[in-house]
Design a protein around this motif. Structure first.
Motif, PDB file in Angstrom:
ATOM      1  N   VAL A   1      45.168  58.206  -6.202  1.00 24.09           N
ATOM      2  CA  VAL A   1      45.583  58.617  -7.539  1.00 24.09           C
ATOM      3  C   VAL A   1      45.459  57.423  -8.475  1.00 24.09           C
ATOM      4  CG1 VAL A   1      47.398  59.635  -8.952  1.00 24.09           C
ATOM      5  CG2 VAL A   1      47.214  60.261  -6.533  1.00 24.09           C
ATOM      6  N   MET A   2      44.625  57.553  -9.490  1.00 23.95           N
ATOM      7  CA  MET A   2      44.426  56.495 -10.483  1.00 23.95           C
ATOM      8  C   MET A   2      44.787  57.018 -11.868  1.00 23.95           C
ATOM      9  SD  MET A   2      43.306  53.684  -8.975  1.00 23.95           S
ATOM     10  CE  MET A   2      42.929  52.770 -10.474  1.00 23.95           C
ATOM     11  N   GLY A   3      45.501  56.208 -12.622  1.00 23.73           N
ATOM     12  CA  GLY A   3      45.732  56.528 -14.016  1.00 23.73           C
ATOM     13  C   GLY A   3      44.514  56.129 -14.846  1.00 23.73           C
ATOM     14  N   GLU A   4      44.134  56.986 -15.761  1.00 28.61           N
ATOM     15  CA  GLU A   4      42.995  56.655 -16.633  1.00 28.61           C
ATOM     16  C   GLU A   4      43.283  55.413 -17.470  1.00 28.61           C
ATOM     17  OE1 GLU A   4      40.043  57.819 -16.753  1.00 28.61           O
ATOM     18  OE2 GLU A   4      39.991  59.936 -16.161  1.00 28.61           O
ATOM     19  N   LYS A   5      44.570  55.119 -17.673  1.00 30.59           N
ATOM     20  CA  LYS A   5      44.964  53.966 -18.478  1.00 30.59           C
ATOM     21  C   LYS A   5      45.405  52.788 -17.605  1.00 30.59           C
ATOM     22  CE  LYS A   5      46.406  56.777 -22.455  1.00 30.59           C
ATOM     23  NZ  LYS A   5      45.954  58.080 -21.940  1.00 30.59           N
ATOM     24  N   ASP A   6      45.054  52.813 -16.338  1.00 28.13           N
ATOM     25  CA  ASP A   6      45.427  51.728 -15.422  1.00 28.13           C
ATOM     26  C   ASP A   6      44.482  50.549 -15.642  1.00 28.13           C
ATOM     27  OD1 ASP A   6      45.955  50.039 -13.219  1.00 28.13           O
ATOM     28  OD2 ASP A   6      46.502  51.747 -11.959  1.00 28.13           O
ATOM     29  N   TYR A   7      45.052  49.386 -15.945  1.00 26.76           N
ATOM     30  CA  TYR A   7      44.246  48.196 -16.217  1.00 26.76           C
ATOM     31  C   TYR A   7      43.387  47.776 -15.027  1.00 26.76           C
ATOM     32  CZ  TYR A   7      47.506  45.314 -13.494  1.00 26.76           C
ATOM     33  OH  TYR A   7      48.244  44.779 -12.475  1.00 26.76           O
ATOM     34  N   VAL A   8      43.766  48.190 -13.822  1.00 25.52           N
ATOM     35  CA  VAL A   8      43.013  47.827 -12.624  1.00 25.52           C
ATOM     36  C   VAL A   8      41.579  48.365 -12.685  1.00 25.52           C
ATOM     37  CG1 VAL A   8      42.868  48.178 -10.115  1.00 25.52           C
ATOM     38  CG2 VAL A   8      45.042  47.538 -11.156  1.00 25.52           C
ATOM     39  N   LEU A   9      41.364  49.451 -13.412  1.00 24.50           N
ATOM     40  CA  LEU A   9      40.019  49.993 -13.553  1.00 24.50           C
ATOM     41  C   LEU A   9      39.074  49.007 -14.237  1.00 24.50           C
ATOM     42  CD1 LEU A   9      40.766  53.688 -14.564  1.00 24.50           C
ATOM     43  CD2 LEU A   9      39.711  52.906 -12.430  1.00 24.50           C
ATOM     44  N   LYS A  10      39.636  48.023 -14.952  1.00 27.07           N
ATOM     45  CA  LYS A  10      38.810  47.031 -15.645  1.00 27.07           C
ATOM     46  C   LYS A  10      38.527  45.806 -14.764  1.00 27.07           C
ATOM     47  CE  LYS A  10      38.973  49.429 -19.531  1.00 27.07           C
ATOM     48  NZ  LYS A  10      39.822  49.036 -20.656  1.00 27.07           N
ATOM     49  N   PHE A  11      39.033  45.784 -13.540  1.00 28.08           N
ATOM     50  CA  PHE A  11      38.687  44.700 -12.622  1.00 28.08           C
ATOM     51  C   PHE A  11      37.187  44.777 -12.326  1.00 28.08           C
ATOM     52  CE2 PHE A  11      42.951  43.888 -10.186  1.00 28.08           C
ATOM     53  CZ  PHE A  11      43.606  43.727 -11.394  1.00 28.08           C
ATOM     54  N   ALA A  12      36.574  43.641 -12.043  1.00 27.74           N
ATOM     55  CA  ALA A  12      35.132  43.587 -11.778  1.00 27.74           C
ATOM     56  C   ALA A  12      34.740  44.547 -10.658  1.00 27.74           C
ATOM     57  CB  ALA A  12      34.718  42.161 -11.417  1.00 27.74           C
ATOM     58  N   GLY A  13      33.877  45.516 -10.977  1.00 25.88           N
ATOM     59  CA  GLY A  13      33.349  46.448  -9.995  1.00 25.88           C
ATOM     60  C   GLY A  13      34.272  47.562  -9.567  1.00 25.88           C
ATOM     61  N   MET A  14      35.523  47.572 -10.031  1.00 25.79           N
ATOM     62  CA  MET A  14      36.517  48.505  -9.499  1.00 25.79           C
ATOM     63  C   MET A  14      36.224  49.953  -9.888  1.00 25.79           C
ATOM     64  SD  MET A  14      39.212  48.755  -7.612  1.00 25.79           S
ATOM     65  CE  MET A  14      40.014  47.147  -7.562  1.00 25.79           C
ATOM     66  N   GLU A  15      35.958  50.200 -11.159  1.00 29.13           N
ATOM     67  CA  GLU A  15      35.760  51.587 -11.586  1.00 29.13           C
ATOM     68  C   GLU A  15      34.524  52.190 -10.916  1.00 29.13           C
ATOM     69  OE1 GLU A  15      36.181  54.359 -15.533  1.00 29.13           O
ATOM     70  OE2 GLU A  15      35.906  52.201 -15.805  1.00 29.13           O
ATOM     71  N   ASP A  16      33.476  51.400 -10.790  1.00 24.40           N
ATOM     72  CA  ASP A  16      32.267  51.897 -10.136  1.00 24.40           C
ATOM     73  C   ASP A  16      32.521  52.181  -8.653  1.00 24.40           C
ATOM     74  OD1 ASP A  16      29.294  52.381 -10.158  1.00 24.40           O
ATOM     75  OD2 ASP A  16      29.379  50.740  -8.688  1.00 24.40           O
ATOM     76  N   TYR A  17      33.286  51.325  -8.009  1.00 24.08           N
ATOM     77  CA  TYR A  17      33.643  51.503  -6.587  1.00 24.08           C
ATOM     78  C   TYR A  17      34.322  52.854  -6.372  1.00 24.08           C
ATOM     79  CZ  TYR A  17      36.211  50.465  -2.183  1.00 24.08           C
ATOM     80  OH  TYR A  17      36.751  50.493  -0.918  1.00 24.08           O
ATOM     81  N   ILE A  18      35.157  53.234  -7.351  1.00 25.12           N
ATOM     82  CA  ILE A  18      35.896  54.489  -7.230  1.00 25.12           C
ATOM     83  C   ILE A  18      35.045  55.676  -7.681  1.00 25.12           C
ATOM     84  CG2 ILE A  18      37.908  55.780  -8.029  1.00 25.12           C
ATOM     85  CD1 ILE A  18      39.309  53.034  -8.403  1.00 25.12           C
ATOM     86  N   ARG A  19      34.535  55.613  -8.907  1.00 28.59           N
ATOM     87  CA  ARG A  19      33.866  56.788  -9.492  1.00 28.59           C
ATOM     88  C   ARG A  19      32.523  57.096  -8.817  1.00 28.59           C
ATOM     89  NH1 ARG A  19      36.690  58.641 -14.000  1.00 28.59           N
ATOM     90  NH2 ARG A  19      37.812  57.057 -15.225  1.00 28.59           N
ATOM     91  N   SER A  20      31.847  56.086  -8.292  1.00 27.06           N
ATOM     92  CA  SER A  20      30.575  56.319  -7.614  1.00 27.06           C
ATOM     93  C   SER A  20      30.757  56.929  -6.238  1.00 27.06           C
ATOM     94  CB  SER A  20      29.806  54.999  -7.478  1.00 27.06           C
ATOM     95  OG  SER A  20      30.412  54.166  -6.497  1.00 27.06           O
ATOM     96  N   GLY A  21      31.986  56.870  -5.736  1.00 28.64           N
ATOM     97  CA  GLY A  21      32.261  57.354  -4.388  1.00 28.64           C
ATOM     98  C   GLY A  21      31.995  56.327  -3.312  1.00 28.64           C
ATOM     99  N   ALA A  22      31.684  55.083  -3.706  1.00 22.87           N
ATOM    100  CA  ALA A  22      31.422  54.034  -2.708  1.00 22.87           C
ATOM    101  C   ALA A  22      32.622  53.821  -1.790  1.00 22.87           C
ATOM    102  CB  ALA A  22      31.055  52.728  -3.406  1.00 22.87           C
ATOM    103  N   VAL A  23      33.822  54.046  -2.301  1.00 27.02           N
ATOM    104  CA  VAL A  23      35.025  53.884  -1.484  1.00 27.02           C
ATOM    105  C   VAL A  23      35.006  54.818  -0.274  1.00 27.02           C
ATOM    106  CG1 VAL A  23      36.334  55.532  -2.920  1.00 27.02           C
ATOM    107  CG2 VAL A  23      37.552  53.837  -1.564  1.00 27.02           C
ATOM    108  N   LYS A  24      34.271  55.927  -0.379  1.00 27.37           N
ATOM    109  CA  LYS A  24      34.271  56.907   0.712  1.00 27.37           C
ATOM    110  C   LYS A  24      33.484  56.441   1.938  1.00 27.37           C
ATOM    111  CE  LYS A  24      35.163  60.913  -2.222  1.00 27.37           C
ATOM    112  NZ  LYS A  24      34.768  62.288  -2.586  1.00 27.37           N
ATOM    113  N   GLN A  25      32.750  55.340   1.816  1.00 23.02           N
ATOM    114  CA  GLN A  25      32.115  54.812   3.024  1.00 23.02           C
ATOM    115  C   GLN A  25      33.168  54.272   3.991  1.00 23.02           C
ATOM    116  OE1 GLN A  25      29.947  50.936   2.551  1.00 23.02           O
ATOM    117  NE2 GLN A  25      30.606  51.108   0.402  1.00 23.02           N
ATOM    118  N   PHE A  26      34.326  53.911   3.450  1.00 20.06           N
ATOM    119  CA  PHE A  26      35.441  53.442   4.280  1.00 20.06           C
ATOM    120  C   PHE A  26      36.473  54.540   4.529  1.00 20.06           C
ATOM    121  CE2 PHE A  26      34.012  49.815   1.627  1.00 20.06           C
ATOM    122  CZ  PHE A  26      33.450  49.058   2.631  1.00 20.06           C
TER     123      PHE A  26
END
Length: 314
Positions: free
Chosen positions: A251-276
């Motif tokens: 669960v991610m908030g659209e206004k969560d500052y963590v989404l602005k961490f380097a590579g973080m939003e792409d890791y989540i939205r691209s589905g790359a996290v699902k490899q793990f």
């Protein structure tokens, strides 16, 4: 919060503070982040217990009402992993639903990857599946004044925090972490300087809440909190080819500052996290921030209970 019972249990030579409510046969273990303690899960623990589950939250070693380790400057994520498994063993809980937020999600990721047989389901808020190490939070790609970079410098955060009352430090961190941009200081600033003295508390965070956190950090201090997570984020936790086999929810908030961490939003939205985490559902909350469990507790409760009910044993 009167229904939540408190106790201390000895885990790996330390007395850890436990908060518990509910008597269900299926157990939900809540893992807090920073600047939090068990109290951050107060709304979720009550709701989960009402839904028929046993809810347990605890203060990590060096946090809140739990003991300080004998050598605080050697504390690391593996301690938190081993404490979590030892706690489950002590309480005779063979399998558990994990709910982790902020760095508690990293501890949960370690547990879910290294002890697959102990995890019935895995929920994270604010941070996706991540392990400590160079491939985790890539703060080296963030500006020099990025708060994690600053807090990793020995003595710097201690000096910055030490200028203020503990209550003000907690208020400032809650204010900063409630925003949609990662806290970054100029060269002539410290992180605490980013919050004006007149800044109000977030509207969903009461004076009573602030006092609850402040009183516990006045007891524990920030020594272990700065060590774990910030100063051990880059350590190799020794988990190779990680995979979470349990059904999972992020669960991610659209206004969560963590989404602005380097590579973080792409890791989540691209589905790359699902490899793990192959069996992963991702939910974005439009009005959620880094403290969604406190800002919009009803929505978080609904998501958690919906997940638990979907996967509980019949």
């Amino acid at each position: 919060m009167e229904a939540i019972k408190h106790s201390h249990v000895q885990v790996r030579g330390l007395n850890l503070h436990l908060a518990e409510i509910g008597t269900g046969s299926e157990v939900v273990l809540f893992l807090h982040g920073f600047p939090e303690i068990w109290y951050t899960w107060r709304h979720q623990m009550v709701a989960v217990a009402k839904a028929g589950y046993r809810a347990i939250g605890f203060d990590f070693r060096g946090y809140g009402l739990s003991d300080q380790p004998a050598e605080p400057d050697k504390a690391n994520f593996l301690d938190f992993l081993h404490d979590t498994i030892a706690l489950l063993d002590l309480l005779a809980i063979p399998k558990v639903y994990l709910v982790g937020k902020d760095f508690g999600a990293i501890v949960g990721s370690m547990v879910a990857a290294a002890h697959q047989d102990r995890v019935a389901g895995f929920i994270t808020l604010g941070i996706p599946f991540l392990l400590p190490g160079p491939d985790g939070i890539r703060n080296h790609l963030m500006p020099n004044g990025f708060y994690i970079n600053r807090w990793q410098e020995p003595g710097r955060a201690e000096a910055d925090f030490g200028r203020l009352e503990v209550k003000t430090v907690i208020k400032n961190i809650y204010t900063l972490f409630s925003g949609s941009e990662p806290p970054v200081a100029r060269d002539d600033q410290e992180i605490m300087d980013l919050v004006p003295l007149s800044a109000p508390l977030p509207p969903w965070f009461s004076d009573e809440d602030l006092q609850a956190y402040a009183s516990l950090y006045e007891k524990s201090g920030f020594r272990v909190a700065l060590r774990v997570p910030y100063r051990t984020l880059g350590m190799d936790c020794g988990i190779r080819d990680p995979k979470v086999t349990a059904p999972s929810l992020l669960v991610m908030g659209e206004k969560d500052y963590v989404l602005k961490f380097a590579g973080m939003e792409d890791y989540i939205r691209s589905g790359a996290v699902k490899q793990f985490v192959p069996d992963l559902e991702i939910v974005f909350l439009e009005d959620g921030n880094h403290f969604s469990q406190e800002k919009v507790p009803e929505k978080i409760n609904e998501l958690i209970i919906g997940f638990l009910d979907k996967y509980k044993k019949n």
